[in-house]
Scaffold this active site. Structure first.
Site, PDB file in Angstrom:
ATOM      1  N   ASP A   9      -8.679  -1.136   0.568  1.00 36.34           N
ATOM      2  CA  ASP A   9      -9.571   0.007   0.782  1.00 36.34           C
ATOM      3  C   ASP A   9      -9.729   0.880  -0.459  1.00 36.34           C
ATOM      4  O   ASP A   9     -10.535   1.817  -0.450  1.00 36.34           O
ATOM      5  CB  ASP A   9      -9.048   0.884   1.922  1.00 36.34           C
ATOM      6  N   GLY A  35     -12.173  -0.003   5.784  1.00 34.25           N
ATOM      7  CA  GLY A  35     -12.164   1.379   5.318  1.00 34.25           C
ATOM      8  C   GLY A  35     -11.633   2.266   6.424  1.00 34.25           C
ATOM      9  O   GLY A  35     -12.392   2.948   7.103  1.00 34.25           O
ATOM     10  N   ILE A  66     -12.856 -11.397   4.667  1.00 34.16           N
ATOM     11  CA  ILE A  66     -12.776 -10.760   3.357  1.00 34.16           C
ATOM     12  C   ILE A  66     -11.331 -10.654   2.896  1.00 34.16           C
ATOM     13  O   ILE A  66     -11.000 -10.903   1.731  1.00 34.16           O
ATOM     14  CB  ILE A  66     -13.437  -9.363   3.409  1.00 34.16           C
ATOM     15  N   ARG A  67     -10.426 -10.286   3.804  1.00 39.66           N
ATOM     16  CA  ARG A  67      -9.022 -10.105   3.433  1.00 39.66           C
ATOM     17  C   ARG A  67      -8.345 -11.399   3.022  1.00 39.66           C
ATOM     18  O   ARG A  67      -7.405 -11.388   2.232  1.00 39.66           O
ATOM     19  CB  ARG A  67      -8.239  -9.531   4.630  1.00 39.66           C
ATOM     20  N   GLY A 113       0.800  -1.218   0.000  1.00 40.73           N
ATOM     21  CA  GLY A 113       0.000   0.000   0.000  1.00 40.73           C
ATOM     22  C   GLY A 113       0.830   1.262   0.000  1.00 40.73           C
ATOM     23  O   GLY A 113       2.023   1.254  -0.328  1.00 40.73           O
ATOM     24  N   ASP A 114       0.211   2.372   0.413  1.00 45.53           N
ATOM     25  CA  ASP A 114       0.900   3.660   0.304  1.00 45.53           C
ATOM     26  C   ASP A 114       2.142   3.711   1.180  1.00 45.53           C
ATOM     27  O   ASP A 114       3.177   4.261   0.782  1.00 45.53           O
ATOM     28  CB  ASP A 114      -0.047   4.813   0.618  1.00 45.53           C
TER      29      ASP A 114
END
Length: 500
Positions: free
Chosen positions: A229, A273, A387-388, A198-199
């Site tokens: 997300d 989220g 979900i992940r 991710g970021d």
């Protein structure tokens, strides 16, 4: 991965200047670095894809050197052409011979559907398209560069991993030490680094690239953006997002079944989220069984006219049941302990959030028990880790394949210090600084949020003053961007113009 690296001797923002090309009619190309920017006179080689039977039937398979992709797709007749990015894809000339390539792959941060698919397709793309035989998997995230063993990766090893959730390489948060990581890359003779995360992970990749450039190493660094997300800017969406929205439907459906099967039933579903409510918004729109959706971008209140409690009472009187979807980062300012936890972070530098699902469930129960207006039956569902952990669905598998192959094409062509992703449907090479400069968030004064409000019929929780102020901020932001991008004076002062 933490945004700040105490052990790093590189500065993300100031160590290198953006590579900007300007053209007529307000054309701006935000280009990505190339190995030849700091290593002159590198030899080039013919791309073996020109002799590959699989691609012999494709007309104009190689991407034109001048192909770029526009960031803004909706323009007016007199609008400047705006910002563009270099189009991804195979080039006619390579800057690595197949036999000399020694690649590595690392996965960092939280789990996300599709990680194994990306790993598989990088390995198979390098092997089948370019004849690369040496690919290593770094075990356990960034710290695996200097603290763990490596995993040899071949097409046979990765053949079936896309059918599994998680990552076969393991992952971790934090553990980023720039000098040790680059030392490990240098010691192992690695010359292509594929970083999936991710970021925060991409910030780390940017620092690694800067240190590699400072040392003058012929090493290509390619990032593949990963965030369930969907909060990474510039790109259309991140991999795993479609799968997450699809899997969230099961939790919402369960909440709906539970709530409608009992008098005054309320089903509360907490979805992922942390800062952006895209999963909650899209899952709500896809479901059509949700009566209210709360996201981090939406300020809401509980008591009084127009508040959440009043709306819940209204829905229960009308329908006898309701479903509430809430993103994990929503309502954090309302949580009683939030002030105590504002400065606490996990190993990746993310704020530690209170469990808003449990909190709001208890608040709803307390409200109705005090009011004595009606007896409610509330069921709370938190499917976050389910979900992940699942494998990616069909659309995400296709998307992961394109991401992986685009990253491989870019590295073989000598590009470095880039993240790959779709911009307006075309895969592009995006400089790291654009990916890490901000987070992508739901705009609650945009059409998509209006569609959700029309679907759920929930209150906006915004006053007219809030909407006006939000629009003013958006217009000011757009004006500032336009001035930076299109003003000749601004461009002359703030960017370096390349003519190559």
């Amino acid at each position: 991965m933490a945004a700040a690296d105490n052990n790093s001797n590189s500065n993300i923002n100031s160590s290198s200047k953006p590579k900007i090309v300007t053209g007529s009619a307000g054309y701006v190309l935000e280009d990505v670095p190339h190995l030849t920017d700091y290593i002159p006179h590198l030899p080039t080689y013919s791309n073996p894809l020109q002799d590959n039977p699989a691609y012999s039937v494709v007309k104009q398979y190689f991407v034109n050197v001048d192909d770029t992709v526009a960031q803004k797709i909706v323009v007016h007749k007199n609008s400047p052409r705006g910002t563009h990015f270099r189009r991804a894809g195979p080039r006619q000339r390579m800057y690595f011979e197949s036999d000399e390539v020694h690649a590595c792959i690392v996965t960092c941060g939280g789990l996300c559907p599709g990680l194994n698919t990306v790993i598989r397709e990088i390995v198979c793309g390098l092997h089948h398209m370019y004849g690369v035989k040496k690919v290593l998997g770094i075990d356990g995230g960034y710290r695996g560069f200097y603290a763990r063993n490596t995993v040899p990766l071949t097409p046979k090893v990765v053949n079936d991993i896309h059918k599994r959730g998680g990552t076969i390489l393991g992952t971790s948060r934090g553990g980023h030490n720039t000098s040790k990581i680059v030392d490990s890359i240098q010691d192992r003779g690695i010359n292509q680094v594929y970083i999936i995360g991710g970021d925060g992970t991409q910030k780390g990749a940017s620092v690694i690239f800067e240190e590699i450039r400072r040392r003058g190493l012929k090493v290509a660094v390619a990032g593949i953006p990963k965030t369930i997300d969907n909060d990474i800017p510039v790109i259309d969406k991140s991999f795993g997002f479609d799968t997450a929205v699809e899997e969230a439907q099961r939790a919402i459906n369960a909440a709906h079944v539970e709530s409608e099967s009992i008098e005054n039933g309320i089903g509360v579903v907490k979805l992922m989220g942390r800062y952006s409510g895209f999963i909650a918004m899209h899952a709500t729109l896809a479901s059509r069984d949700v009566d209210c959706c709360l996201i981090p971008e939406l300020p809401f209140y509980l008591e009084g006219p127009g508040g959440l409690f009043e709306y819940i009472e209204k829905r229960l009187r009308e329908n006898g049941h309701m479903v509430l979807v809430i993103a994990e980062g929503a309502g954090q300012d309302l949580l009683s302990e939030s002030i105590q936890s504002l400065d606490k972070q996990d190993a990746s530098g993310n704020k530690l959030l209170q469990d808003v699902g449990l909190w709001i469930s208890q608040k709803i129960k307390d409200h109705f028990s005090k009011q004595n207006k009606m007896v409610i039956n509330l069921k709370y569902i938190d499917p976050t880790y389910m979900i992940r952990a699942i494998p990616s669905n069909a659309s995400d598998n296709v998307y992961c394949t394109l991401l992986a192959q685009s990253a491989v094409h870019g590295a073989m062509a000598g590009y470095t210090g880039f993240t790959v992703g779709p911009v307006n449907g075309r895969h592009s090479y995006i400089p790291f600084y654009r990916i890490i400069e901000k987070q992508n968030k739901v705009v609650i004064t945009d059409r998509m949020w209006a569609r959700l409000l029309s679907s759920t019929n929930q209150p906006s929780f915004l006053s007219a003053k809030d909407v006006i102020e939000d629009k003013k901020e958006e217009e000011l932001s757009t004006q500032m961007v336009d001035e930076m991008e299109y003003s000749d004076d601004s461009l002359e002062k703030k960017v370096i113009s390349y003519t190559g």
